[in-house]
Design an enzyme around this catalytic site. Structure first.
Site, PDB file in Angstrom:
ATOM      1  N   GLU A   1      -6.552  -8.441   7.143  1.00 27.39           N
ATOM      2  CA  GLU A   1      -5.219  -8.074   7.647  1.00 27.39           C
ATOM      3  C   GLU A   1      -4.396  -7.440   6.525  1.00 27.39           C
ATOM      4  O   GLU A   1      -4.290  -7.995   5.424  1.00 27.39           O
ATOM      5  CB  GLU A   1      -4.491  -9.326   8.179  1.00 27.39           C
ATOM      6  CG  GLU A   1      -3.074  -9.002   8.652  1.00 27.39           C
ATOM      7  CD  GLU A   1      -2.422 -10.086   9.512  1.00 27.39           C
ATOM      8  OE1 GLU A   1      -3.072 -11.095   9.828  1.00 27.39           O
ATOM      9  OE2 GLU A   1      -1.245  -9.896   9.867  1.00 27.39           O
TER      10      GLU A   1
ATOM     11  N   GLU B   1      -7.662 -19.009   7.868  1.00 23.50           N
ATOM     12  CA  GLU B   1      -7.149 -18.111   6.845  1.00 23.50           C
ATOM     13  C   GLU B   1      -7.666 -18.623   5.509  1.00 23.50           C
ATOM     14  O   GLU B   1      -7.200 -19.645   5.011  1.00 23.50           O
ATOM     15  CB  GLU B   1      -5.620 -18.075   6.912  1.00 23.50           C
ATOM     16  CG  GLU B   1      -5.140 -17.531   8.244  1.00 23.50           C
ATOM     17  CD  GLU B   1      -3.625 -17.432   8.360  1.00 23.50           C
ATOM     18  OE1 GLU B   1      -2.908 -17.636   7.357  1.00 23.50           O
ATOM     19  OE2 GLU B   1      -3.158 -17.119   9.470  1.00 23.50           O
TER      20      GLU B   1
ATOM     21  N   ASP C   1      -7.859 -19.786  16.689  1.00 28.98           N
ATOM     22  CA  ASP C   1      -7.334 -20.002  15.339  1.00 28.98           C
ATOM     23  C   ASP C   1      -7.244 -21.480  15.016  1.00 28.98           C
ATOM     24  O   ASP C   1      -6.852 -22.292  15.862  1.00 28.98           O
ATOM     25  CB  ASP C   1      -5.917 -19.423  15.241  1.00 28.98           C
ATOM     26  CG  ASP C   1      -5.878 -18.105  14.501  1.00 28.98           C
ATOM     27  OD1 ASP C   1      -6.796 -17.827  13.693  1.00 28.98           O
ATOM     28  OD2 ASP C   1      -4.928 -17.340  14.726  1.00 28.98           O
TER      29      ASP C   1
ATOM     30  N   LYS D   1     -11.333 -19.414  13.715  1.00 26.17           N
ATOM     31  CA  LYS D   1     -10.888 -18.538  12.623  1.00 26.17           C
ATOM     32  C   LYS D   1      -9.974 -19.337  11.718  1.00 26.17           C
ATOM     33  O   LYS D   1      -9.131 -20.088  12.197  1.00 26.17           O
ATOM     34  CB  LYS D   1     -10.150 -17.314  13.187  1.00 26.17           C
ATOM     35  CG  LYS D   1      -9.520 -16.430  12.102  1.00 26.17           C
ATOM     36  CD  LYS D   1      -9.123 -15.056  12.633  1.00 26.17           C
ATOM     37  CE  LYS D   1      -7.792 -14.996  13.327  1.00 26.17           C
ATOM     38  NZ  LYS D   1      -6.631 -15.361  12.470  1.00 26.17           N
TER      39      LYS D   1
ATOM     40  N   ASP E   1      -2.863 -18.016  16.334  1.00 26.18           N
ATOM     41  CA  ASP E   1      -1.673 -18.857  16.130  1.00 26.18           C
ATOM     42  C   ASP E   1      -0.415 -17.983  16.110  1.00 26.18           C
ATOM     43  O   ASP E   1       0.702 -18.500  16.031  1.00 26.18           O
ATOM     44  CB  ASP E   1      -1.799 -19.741  14.885  1.00 26.18           C
ATOM     45  CG  ASP E   1      -1.920 -18.959  13.599  1.00 26.18           C
ATOM     46  OD1 ASP E   1      -2.020 -17.713  13.648  1.00 26.18           O
ATOM     47  OD2 ASP E   1      -1.921 -19.592  12.519  1.00 26.18           O
ATOM     48  N   SER E   2      -0.605 -16.677  16.283  1.00 24.32           N
ATOM     49  CA  SER E   2       0.532 -15.782  16.543  1.00 24.32           C
ATOM     50  C   SER E   2       1.278 -16.237  17.797  1.00 24.32           C
ATOM     51  O   SER E   2       2.408 -15.806  18.025  1.00 24.32           O
ATOM     52  CB  SER E   2       0.042 -14.335  16.714  1.00 24.32           C
ATOM     53  OG  SER E   2      -1.004 -14.263  17.660  1.00 24.32           O
TER      54      SER E   2
HETATM   55  O1  KIV Z   1      -2.811 -15.118  14.965  1.00 25.07           O
HETATM   56  C1  KIV Z   1      -3.217 -13.976  15.241  1.00 25.07           C
HETATM   57  O2  KIV Z   1      -2.953 -13.422  16.318  1.00 25.07           O
HETATM   58  C2  KIV Z   1      -4.027 -13.289  14.251  1.00 25.07           C
HETATM   59  C3  KIV Z   1      -4.204 -11.820  14.439  1.00 25.07           C
HETATM   60  C4  KIV Z   1      -2.959 -11.129  14.030  1.00 25.07           C
HETATM   61  C5  KIV Z   1      -5.380 -11.307  13.733  1.00 25.07           C
HETATM   62  O3  KIV Z   1      -4.470 -13.867  13.319  1.00 25.07           O
END
Ligand code: KIV
Length: 265
Positions: free
Chosen positions: A186, A119, A88, A117, A49-50
């Site tokens: 992280e 958080e 994510d 993934k 989600d970056s």
């Molecule tokens: O969203 C993302 O790219 C991430 C990485 C920084 C691990 O969670």
């Protein structure tokens, strides 16, 4: 005829941990870059989600929606033959087990992801357990959780004192018991991530968490030196001195595999 490479699975990642072979991971958001990463031998490609920050230009990952994640996950899936595709779960998409199941299911069924993934800490154990029971592999992202930026008051190292380090150790253990398949740490002190990596039976991927994890992940834009705004201090520009992007990705893969990235300092 070019034979398809053997795909990376959760078993591959566990085997790599048991053989002390470093796991290489990078983010990608489209099919073209996904193909470059796959050809370079990246083991896990994350549609992070970056993308809210490096693709969409937001200040945080909070505005990213399920539709955004599905669109980019589908694009990346088309570029991969070998790597495991992790997607994510965006902010507010896993507030309870039912909501999480619906959204994680879409990332696998409609997006082509192999793993999601989220958080999480031990408060998300019920979500991880539900997804796992329904056959959805989960990576639990501990330490600095960017979706909590407004609660944390900024992006900073986590687990730096005794009580917070202890609660991270406990969270890791609870999430393993809940059925997680992978942990991601992280911005965690190197000594703490090394300890967690040693103590859990699952592969542990680090970002800004020192060299002691089972593998490393970075944001693609960070290794190419094209991050909008400030590049995190733990990142490295691998394009410097290379002929082009495929060589830069290859240099990252080799540096993670031979343990020269990240350095211990
Ligand atoms: O969203 C993302 O790219 C991430 C990485 C920084 C691990 O969670």
């Amino acid at each position: 005829m070019r034979l398809s490479p053997k795909p990376v699975t959760v078993n591959t990642l566990r085997h790599m941990k048991s053989e002390a072979q470093k796991i290489t991971c990078l983010t990608a958001y489209d099919a073209g870059f996904a193909h470059v990463l796959d050809e370079a031998g990246i083991d896990v490609v994350l549609v992070g989600d970056s993308l809210g920050m490096v693709i969409q230009g937001h200040d945080t990952t909070i505005p990213v929606t399920m539709d955004d994640m599905l669109y980019h996950t589908r694009c990346v899936a088309r570029g991969l033959d070998r790597a495991l595709l992790m997607a994510d779960m965006p902010f507010m998409s896993y507030t309870d087990p039912d909501v999480a199941l619906l959204n994680a299911g879409k990332l696998l069924q409609e997006g082509g992801a192999h793993m999601v993934k989220l958080e999480g800490n031990s408060r998300q154990a019920d979500v991880v357990s539900r997804l796992s029971q329904e056959g959805i592999p989960v990576c639990a992202h501990l330490g600095l959780r960017p979706q909590f930026v407004h609660k944390l008051g900024g992006y900073r190292m986590q687990g730096t004192d005794g009580p917070s380090a202890e609660s991270m150790r406990r969270d890791a253990s609870v999430l393993v018991d809940a059925g997680a398949d992978l942990l991601l740490l992280e911005c965690v002190p190197a000594s703490l991530s090394e300890e967690i990596t040693r103590d859990v039976p699952l592969p542990v991927i680090g970002i800004g968490a020192g060299p002691g994890c089972d593998g490393q992940i970075l944001v693609l834009q960070d290794i190419l030196g094209i991050t909008p705004g400030r590049t995190p201090g733990f990142a490295k520009n691998f394009l410097t001195g290379q002929q082009g992007i495929p060589d830069a990705v290859q240099a990252y893969v080799l540096a993670v595999r031979d343990g020269t990235f990240p350095s211990g300092s």
